[in-house]
Design a protein around this motif. Sequence first.
Motif, PDB file in Angstrom:
ATOM      1  N   ALA A  76       0.842  -0.655  -0.039  1.00 57.32           N
ATOM      2  CA  ALA A  76       0.176  -0.306   0.282  1.00 57.32           C
ATOM      3  C   ALA A  76       1.082   1.222   0.180  1.00 57.32           C
ATOM      4  CB  ALA A  76      -0.803  -0.044   1.419  1.00 57.32           C
ATOM      5  N   ALA A  77       2.070   1.101   0.875  1.00 57.27           N
ATOM      6  CA  ALA A  77       2.777   2.321   0.877  1.00 57.27           C
ATOM      7  C   ALA A  77       3.145   2.715  -1.385  1.00 57.27           C
ATOM      8  CB  ALA A  77       3.572   1.859   1.013  1.00 57.27           C
ATOM      9  N   ALA A  78       3.573   1.514  -1.297  1.00 58.87           N
ATOM     10  CA  ALA A  78       4.127   1.902  -2.659  1.00 58.87           C
ATOM     11  C   ALA A  78       3.075   2.380  -4.167  1.00 58.87           C
ATOM     12  CB  ALA A  78       4.950   0.640  -3.414  1.00 58.87           C
ATOM     13  N   GLY A  79       1.714   1.811  -3.622  1.00 61.15           N
ATOM     14  CA  GLY A  79       1.035   1.891  -4.219  1.00 61.15           C
ATOM     15  C   GLY A  79       0.371   3.579  -3.705  1.00 61.15           C
ATOM     16  N   LEU A  80       0.626   3.960  -3.149  1.00 62.65           N
ATOM     17  CA  LEU A  80       0.250   5.860  -2.099  1.00 62.65           C
ATOM     18  C   LEU A  80       1.517   5.964  -3.024  1.00 62.65           C
ATOM     19  CD1 LEU A  80      -0.866   7.839  -0.817  1.00 62.65           C
ATOM     20  CD2 LEU A  80       0.949   7.454   1.041  1.00 62.65           C
ATOM     21  N   ALA A  81       2.677   5.971  -2.807  1.00 61.87           N
ATOM     22  CA  ALA A  81       3.106   6.937  -4.344  1.00 61.87           C
ATOM     23  C   ALA A  81       3.168   6.951  -5.511  1.00 61.87           C
ATOM     24  CB  ALA A  81       4.705   6.272  -4.099  1.00 61.87           C
ATOM     25  N   LEU A  82       2.801   5.500  -6.097  1.00 65.17           N
ATOM     26  CA  LEU A  82       2.060   5.535  -7.410  1.00 65.17           C
ATOM     27  C   LEU A  82       1.039   6.172  -7.570  1.00 65.17           C
ATOM     28  CD1 LEU A  82       2.374   1.896  -8.630  1.00 65.17           C
ATOM     29  CD2 LEU A  82       3.352   3.816  -9.517  1.00 65.17           C
ATOM     30  N   ARG A  83       0.189   6.442  -6.321  1.00 59.61           N
ATOM     31  CA  ARG A  83      -1.300   7.310  -6.632  1.00 59.61           C
ATOM     32  C   ARG A  83      -0.875   8.398  -6.590  1.00 59.61           C
ATOM     33  NH1 ARG A  83      -4.762   9.813  -7.592  1.00 59.61           N
ATOM     34  NH2 ARG A  83      -6.815  10.117  -6.952  1.00 59.61           N
ATOM     35  N   LYS A  84       0.199   9.111  -6.048  1.00 56.95           N
ATOM     36  CA  LYS A  84       0.370  10.468  -5.816  1.00 56.95           C
ATOM     37  C   LYS A  84       1.084  10.864  -7.437  1.00 56.95           C
ATOM     38  CE  LYS A  84       1.555  11.063  -0.996  1.00 56.95           C
ATOM     39  NZ  LYS A  84       2.807  10.823   0.035  1.00 56.95           N
ATOM     40  N   GLY A  85       1.872   9.804  -8.209  1.00 60.84           N
ATOM     41  CA  GLY A  85       2.261  10.543  -9.828  1.00 60.84           C
ATOM     42  C   GLY A  85       3.467  11.211  -8.974  1.00 60.84           C
ATOM     43  N   GLY A  86       4.463  11.945 -10.384  1.00 57.45           N
ATOM     44  CA  GLY A  86       4.827  12.542 -10.210  1.00 57.45           C
ATOM     45  C   GLY A  86       6.395  11.988  -9.775  1.00 57.45           C
ATOM     46  N   ALA A  87       6.322  10.393  -9.337  1.00 58.65           N
ATOM     47  CA  ALA A  87       7.107   9.760  -9.169  1.00 58.65           C
ATOM     48  C   ALA A  87       8.599   9.121  -9.151  1.00 58.65           C
ATOM     49  CB  ALA A  87       5.719   8.490  -7.836  1.00 58.65           C
ATOM     50  N   PRO A  88       9.414   8.664  -8.754  1.00 61.23           N
ATOM     51  CA  PRO A  88      10.733   8.550  -8.658  1.00 61.23           C
ATOM     52  C   PRO A  88      10.422   7.730  -9.795  1.00 61.23           C
ATOM     53  CG  PRO A  88      10.271   7.891  -6.348  1.00 61.23           C
ATOM     54  CD  PRO A  88       9.108   8.627  -7.214  1.00 61.23           C
ATOM     55  N   GLU A  89      11.745   6.745 -10.420  1.00 61.95           N
ATOM     56  CA  GLU A  89      12.309   6.296 -11.402  1.00 61.95           C
ATOM     57  C   GLU A  89      11.541   4.913 -11.256  1.00 61.95           C
ATOM     58  OE1 GLU A  89      16.560   4.850 -13.490  1.00 61.95           O
ATOM     59  OE2 GLU A  89      16.612   5.993 -11.755  1.00 61.95           O
ATOM     60  N   TRP A  90      11.401   4.299 -10.461  1.00 66.36           N
ATOM     61  CA  TRP A  90      10.522   3.070 -10.015  1.00 66.36           C
ATOM     62  C   TRP A  90       9.527   2.083 -10.887  1.00 66.36           C
ATOM     63  CZ3 TRP A  90       7.128   2.256  -7.019  1.00 66.36           C
ATOM     64  CH2 TRP A  90       6.185   2.459  -6.175  1.00 66.36           C
ATOM     65  N   THR A  91       8.515   3.708 -10.425  1.00 69.66           N
ATOM     66  CA  THR A  91       7.564   3.570 -11.273  1.00 69.66           C
ATOM     67  C   THR A  91       7.146   3.141 -12.408  1.00 69.66           C
ATOM     68  OG1 THR A  91       6.577   5.980 -10.967  1.00 69.66           O
ATOM     69  CG2 THR A  91       6.656   4.536  -8.619  1.00 69.66           C
ATOM     70  N   ALA A  92       8.210   4.133 -12.712  1.00 67.63           N
ATOM     71  CA  ALA A  92       7.837   3.995 -14.059  1.00 67.63           C
ATOM     72  C   ALA A  92       8.111   2.443 -14.634  1.00 67.63           C
ATOM     73  CB  ALA A  92       9.167   4.847 -15.091  1.00 67.63           C
ATOM     74  N   ALA A  93       9.399   2.827 -14.330  1.00 66.75           N
ATOM     75  CA  ALA A  93      10.169   0.816 -14.579  1.00 66.75           C
ATOM     76  C   ALA A  93       9.061  -0.111 -14.390  1.00 66.75           C
ATOM     77  CB  ALA A  93      11.477   1.144 -13.917  1.00 66.75           C
ATOM     78  N   LEU A  94       8.125   0.259 -13.357  1.00 71.84           N
ATOM     79  CA  LEU A  94       7.577  -1.171 -13.317  1.00 71.84           C
ATOM     80  C   LEU A  94       6.143  -1.742 -14.301  1.00 71.84           C
ATOM     81  CD1 LEU A  94       7.912  -2.749 -10.629  1.00 71.84           C
ATOM     82  CD2 LEU A  94       6.170  -1.235  -9.338  1.00 71.84           C
ATOM     83  N   ASP A  95       6.178  -2.967 -14.279  1.00 72.87           N
ATOM     84  CA  ASP A  95       5.650  -3.668 -15.377  1.00 72.87           C
ATOM     85  C   ASP A  95       3.450  -2.736 -14.748  1.00 72.87           C
ATOM     86  OD1 ASP A  95       3.903  -5.360 -14.460  1.00 72.87           O
ATOM     87  OD2 ASP A  95       5.074  -6.713 -14.685  1.00 72.87           O
ATOM     88  N   LEU A  96       2.787  -2.484 -15.584  1.00 69.29           N
ATOM     89  CA  LEU A  96       1.033  -2.107 -15.415  1.00 69.29           C
ATOM     90  C   LEU A  96       0.712  -3.435 -14.584  1.00 69.29           C
ATOM     91  CD1 LEU A  96      -0.709  -0.147 -16.305  1.00 69.29           C
ATOM     92  CD2 LEU A  96      -1.276  -2.175 -18.222  1.00 69.29           C
ATOM     93  N   ASN A  97       0.677  -4.996 -14.362  1.00 71.06           N
ATOM     94  CA  ASN A  97       0.246  -5.298 -14.173  1.00 71.06           C
ATOM     95  C   ASN A  97       0.639  -5.331 -12.556  1.00 71.06           C
ATOM     96  OD1 ASN A  97      -1.459  -7.056 -15.616  1.00 71.06           O
ATOM     97  ND2 ASN A  97       0.251  -8.818 -16.090  1.00 71.06           N
ATOM     98  N   ALA A  98       2.476  -4.768 -12.309  1.00 74.32           N
ATOM     99  CA  ALA A  98       2.408  -5.152 -10.631  1.00 74.32           C
ATOM    100  C   ALA A  98       1.767  -3.303 -10.528  1.00 74.32           C
ATOM    101  CB  ALA A  98       4.374  -5.139 -10.641  1.00 74.32           C
ATOM    102  N   ARG A  99       2.315  -2.529 -11.589  1.00 78.17           N
ATOM    103  CA  ARG A  99       1.832  -1.601 -10.879  1.00 78.17           C
ATOM    104  C   ARG A  99       0.156  -1.286 -10.069  1.00 78.17           C
ATOM    105  NH1 ARG A  99       2.922   2.605 -14.691  1.00 78.17           N
ATOM    106  NH2 ARG A  99       3.203   1.513 -16.175  1.00 78.17           N
TER     107      ARG A  99
END
Lengths: 327, 327
Positions: free
Chosen positions: B163-186
């Motif tokens: 959930a902490a990672a999910g919140l980082a994704l939800r916030k957007g404008g996030a660090p490199e790892w969020t873009a490099a992660l595949d769609l299913n994982a996100r």
Amino acid sequence: MISEDDLIARFFAPMAGQGGLGLRDDAALVAIAADREVVITTDALAAGVHFFADDAPGSIARKALRVNLSDLAAKGAKPAGFLLSLALPKDWREEWLTDFAAALAEDARDFACPLLGGDTIRSPGALFLSITALGTLPRGAMVHRDRARTGDCIYVSGTIGDAAAGLALRKGGAPEWTAALDLNAREFLLDRYLHPQPRLALAPILGAHASAAMDISDGLVGDLTKMSRVSGVSAAIEIGRIPFSDSARAALAIDPSLRDLLLTGGDDYEILCAVAASRSQAFEQDALAAGVIVTKIGEVTGGADSPTFLDPEGRPVSFARGSFSHF
Amino acid sequence: MISEDDLIARFFAPMAGQGGLGLRDDAALVAIAADREVVITTDALAAGVHFFADDAPGSIARKALRVNLSDLAAKGAKPAGFLLSLALPKDWREEWLTDFAAALAEDARDFACPLLGGDTIRSPGALFLSITALGTLPRGAMVHRDRARTGDCIYVSGTIGDAAAGLALRKGGAPEWTAALDLNAREFLLDRYLHPQPRLALAPILGAHASAAMDISDGLVGDLTKMSRVSGVSAAIEIGRIPFSDSARAALAIDPSLRDLLLTGGDDYEILCAVAASRSQAFEQDALAAGVIVTKIGEVTGGADSPTFLDPEGRPVSFARGSFSHF
């Protein structure tokens, strides 16, 4: 910055009972005797809607708890504890919370209703609070709203309309009557708006005698209409019998048109109930012995029409605004 | 304009149980079997603080109920019903409330937790809601937070940090790892943030085996610190044993520094518990039979120090931010 844990320890732990586990657990345990049932109610209040943001913090605290206790009283229940959700605005001050918590703790003690748990969060806007109160009563003893029966006497506790007049005063910039009223009367009405008195002393007496009951929060006219509708009955009320305080009568003497406001304004937190005619004498006596004045204002009648309000000449009166709505 | 009564009849009555009296009374009656006790908990959520104002209304509804059910689960309780205080912003739309109510009704049914009562008011600002949930459990069976004992095994349910990672994704404008992660994982991580799964299946198993338990809402590190502190003990955790989901591990592989966020971020709503070593095998088996994976991550130790987190090389790790705070 103060943490939520510090906030709990400092401001809220003093009003927690044993069951609240010192507010240090995820949930509170509530002891219920095997021969009793639980009733539960919740009321939310927002600054600018239910109270003024600059009301005294102690007044806000007391009102938030008492409007819930008023619901319990109307059901015949004895308070067992409450939970508080509090959303504090960004600019909250420690003095504000100190006063808020002190008043709440005092009420929690006076009404034997300990804090069981809660949640304190940051509000993105105004102050918001929600209280959930638990009560208990003997199994099968709950007084329902929808069981008024044709022929029942209709009673109210205390006096009607004070809070509506108090709110008009609190709003300021008000009509002539507010300026013409003496200071004591103005203070009385304002206090009735700010500090409702939950009729807990009446709870067991309602349980013993009432067919149906509710507390008056949205004005007598609107709430009687609700009680009649869910009970599938109607009612006939004599306006001349409705109890007004000396202060309300002084205001009425200055401006007779104020009557509609007194009967349809909100925030009375008095009890409205239906009592079988055969029980009305015992009900009045028991209420008096408990220190609460109750007044018969009319009768439950058959039919599905809205209740009829008759003036002293026996003419039906209609109201421009049937019910006060906090929503 | 819709009245509160219409609002109740249209949106909320469908999720009311028998005890809720059709939401037409001042308070709800809750039937409690004579051999059971009541636990009660409340959580408040505000737009912009606990969720995004533009989150799907169904997600907001589900999260508000489920974070409360998670507290009940941690205490070993079975849901009995809930109350909802809802402050709607001025610009609320019917479609929004329709979706909110439909999702809440679905969860109320799926978790056998009917709506008992509530209060809907106008918010002077953002959306605000508070849910109070009641649960029951056999007398004396509540699992307390403060009873972890030296030598107990420490377990968590499910996986940590999603959930902490999910919140980082939800916030957007996030660090490199969020873009490099595949769609299913996100999508998985985002779903874990938006839709916590209260571990109600674990409730009776905690009641049977756990010395102490709480749900993880403010991050594993912070919540374990709280549980240790109130129990008067410490703990030693092996980070290598902490269960991460495939998606969280994929994110960690991209950015190993993410580990601290996973361990200290909030919103897991998994169970953290202490189980006597003699009971740990039975606990694991019963949990598995109930469909919940539990993982031993360390042990309760003596002393009053903060819990120690050891990396795979056995070196203690410290965290810049100990605990996530919603306040």
